[in-house]
Scaffold this active site. Structure first.
Site, mmCIF file in Angstrom:
data_model
loop_
_atom_site.group_PDB
_atom_site.id
_atom_site.type_symbol
_atom_site.label_atom_id
_atom_site.label_comp_id
_atom_site.label_asym_id
_atom_site.label_seq_id
_atom_site.Cartn_x
_atom_site.Cartn_y
_atom_site.Cartn_z
ATOM 1 N NE ARG A 158 -3.974 -2.063 2.062
ATOM 2 C CZ ARG A 158 -3.911 -3.381 2.290
ATOM 3 N NH1 ARG A 158 -2.851 -3.926 2.818
ATOM 4 N NH2 ARG A 158 -4.935 -4.163 1.964
ATOM 5 C CG HIS A 182 -0.842 -5.487 -4.420
ATOM 6 N ND1 HIS A 182 0.209 -5.514 -3.537
ATOM 7 C CD2 HIS A 182 -1.783 -6.335 -3.897
ATOM 8 C CE1 HIS A 182 -0.070 -6.335 -2.531
ATOM 9 N NE2 HIS A 182 -1.282 -6.833 -2.721
ATOM 10 C CG HIS A 185 0.031 -11.366 -3.664
ATOM 11 N ND1 HIS A 185 -0.780 -12.188 -2.910
ATOM 12 C CD2 HIS A 185 -0.180 -10.106 -3.204
ATOM 13 C CE1 HIS A 185 -1.464 -11.447 -2.056
ATOM 14 N NE2 HIS A 185 -1.120 -10.178 -2.210
ATOM 15 C CE1 TYR A 238 -3.299 -14.514 -2.879
ATOM 16 C CE2 TYR A 238 -4.317 -14.976 -0.775
ATOM 17 C CZ TYR A 238 -4.100 -14.119 -1.841
ATOM 18 O OH TYR A 238 -4.706 -12.892 -1.857
ATOM 19 C CD GLN A 265 1.640 -6.988 4.378
ATOM 20 O OE1 GLN A 265 2.611 -6.224 4.549
ATOM 21 N NE2 GLN A 265 0.446 -6.713 4.837
ATOM 22 C CD GLU A 310 1.720 -10.253 0.051
ATOM 23 O OE1 GLU A 310 1.652 -9.090 -0.372
ATOM 24 O OE2 GLU A 310 0.840 -10.735 0.784
#
Ligand code: BGC
Length: 347
Positions: free
Chosen positions: A81, A107, A177, A179, A286, A313
């Protein structure tokens, strides 16, 4: 080692999307799409000899373009952000895409993750992806040439190496990114995974997830992952930082950051026994526990429910452009950005 290229689908304008599959001799394979240079699958046998794909994702180009929560994509030129959706460089103000609540740039508007990259097989274990982001796209100054190389080793480690050069002074902060669900993407939530993070501090945020500028000690809190902690144990703790974000979604400040590759995380799937060590050259990570996943259909048409994947991240801290006390990610015109992150899997 071997690299194979398979057709995956077509972009809305007809251009073809390919998947590159890098395999090693241990029956592991890393799959990467030319769409978004997306790390879309990692296949490995679990402790019961069953093959698991430990990444969340989709089966079609349309789904990656329309339903994505950034699953596996490369994010940049500035991930995470930026408060107020503007930056200042050399006395000039640059308004950015405000794609979150109309007030935050998240992003960088996602351009890199939803565009088609060029790919070259550079070795029997490596594929290089490249993309050029135009001067001013999403407000960021400079034409940015970005290269991301994925390499799989016989040690089951996926090395992601980043290089970028901008034609103007600009902020650069790339991440992947992915997952992860180390029990397999189709095997429930990640709440019983254990996680270790080598971080004494994490970045405090306000109610809009924008850093306040302070990094606060994890000691004695639900954020203390310095020895293995079950992710779900305190994820709904009353800590105001968890209330703001609805579960873990914070930057952890990696201990001992010096720009060299350093191991900072270890995670383990409780059902599969699959472990993942993570290394990076960057100062932060992150840790996002997939709190905002909402049951959107992913691979095999299975819904990706809340907390069925977690992200690590690697990054410069969020909102670095407004926090000069954080490690800087301002790059001069022509100056080369480089970083590397490694996800290493074992049983
Ligand atoms: C952010 C989350 C966000 C997710 C998907 C993560 O990097 O920290 O808040 O929901 O990306 O956009």
């Amino acid at each position: 080692m071997a690299v194979e290229r398979v057709y995956f689908g077509n972009m809305p304008d007809g251009r073809e999307v390919y998947k590159y599959i890098i395999s090693n001799q241990n029956n592991c394979s890393a799959h990467i799409l030319t769409l978004g240079a997306t790390f879309c699958s990692f296949n490995i046998e679990d402790k019961n000899g069953q093959m698991q794909d430990v990444l969340l994702g989709f089966d079609t180009v349309e789904d990656y373009l329309e339903r994505s929560d950034y699953q596996g994509v490369i994010v940049g030129p500035v991930c995470n952000r930026i408060g107020g959706a503007e930056i200042e460089i050399g006395g000039e103000n640059y308004p950015l895409t405000a794609n979150e609540k109309g007030i935050t740039c998240l992003h960088s508007g996602g351009e890199l993750g939803f565009s088609l990259w060029k790919a070259i097989v550079t070795d029997s274990d490596s594929v290089e992806f490249s993309y050029i982001a135009a001067d001013g796209s999403h407000g960021f100054p400079g034409e940015k040439e970005v290269k991301v190389t994925y390499k799989l080793t016989e040690e089951n480690a996926v090395h992601i190496s980043y290089e970028a050069v901008s034609s103007k002074d600009t902020y650069l902060n790339f991440t992947n990114h992915a997952y992860f669900n180390l029990n397999g993407f189709n095997n429930g939530d990640i709440l019983s995974h254990s996680l270790t993070l080598d971080a004494d501090l994490f970045t405090e945020v306000d109610e809009n997830s924008i850093p306040t500028g302070k990094n606060i000690p994890v000691d004695g809190t639900a954020f203390d992952f310095r020895s293995p902690r079950i992710i779900g144990k305190d994820i709904d703790d009353e800590h105001i930082q968890l209330q703001y974000t609805g579960g873990y979604d914070h930057n952890f400040c990696i201990n001992g950051y010096d720009g060299k590759l350093r191991k900072f995380a270890c995670a383990e799937g409780d059902k599969s026994g699959i472990k993942m060590n993570v290394y990076t050259t960057l100062p932060g990570v992150q840790f996002y526990a997939g709190n905002f996943l909402k049951g959107i259909k992913g691979k095999n048409s299975l819904p990706m429910e809340k907390r069925t994947g977690f992200c690590l991240e690697t990054q410069y801290y969020p909102d670095t452009p407004h926090n000069p006390q954080f490690p800087s990610c301002l790059y001069k015109a022509g100056e080369k950005y480089t970083s590397e992150t490694v996800y290493e899997f074992s049983l």
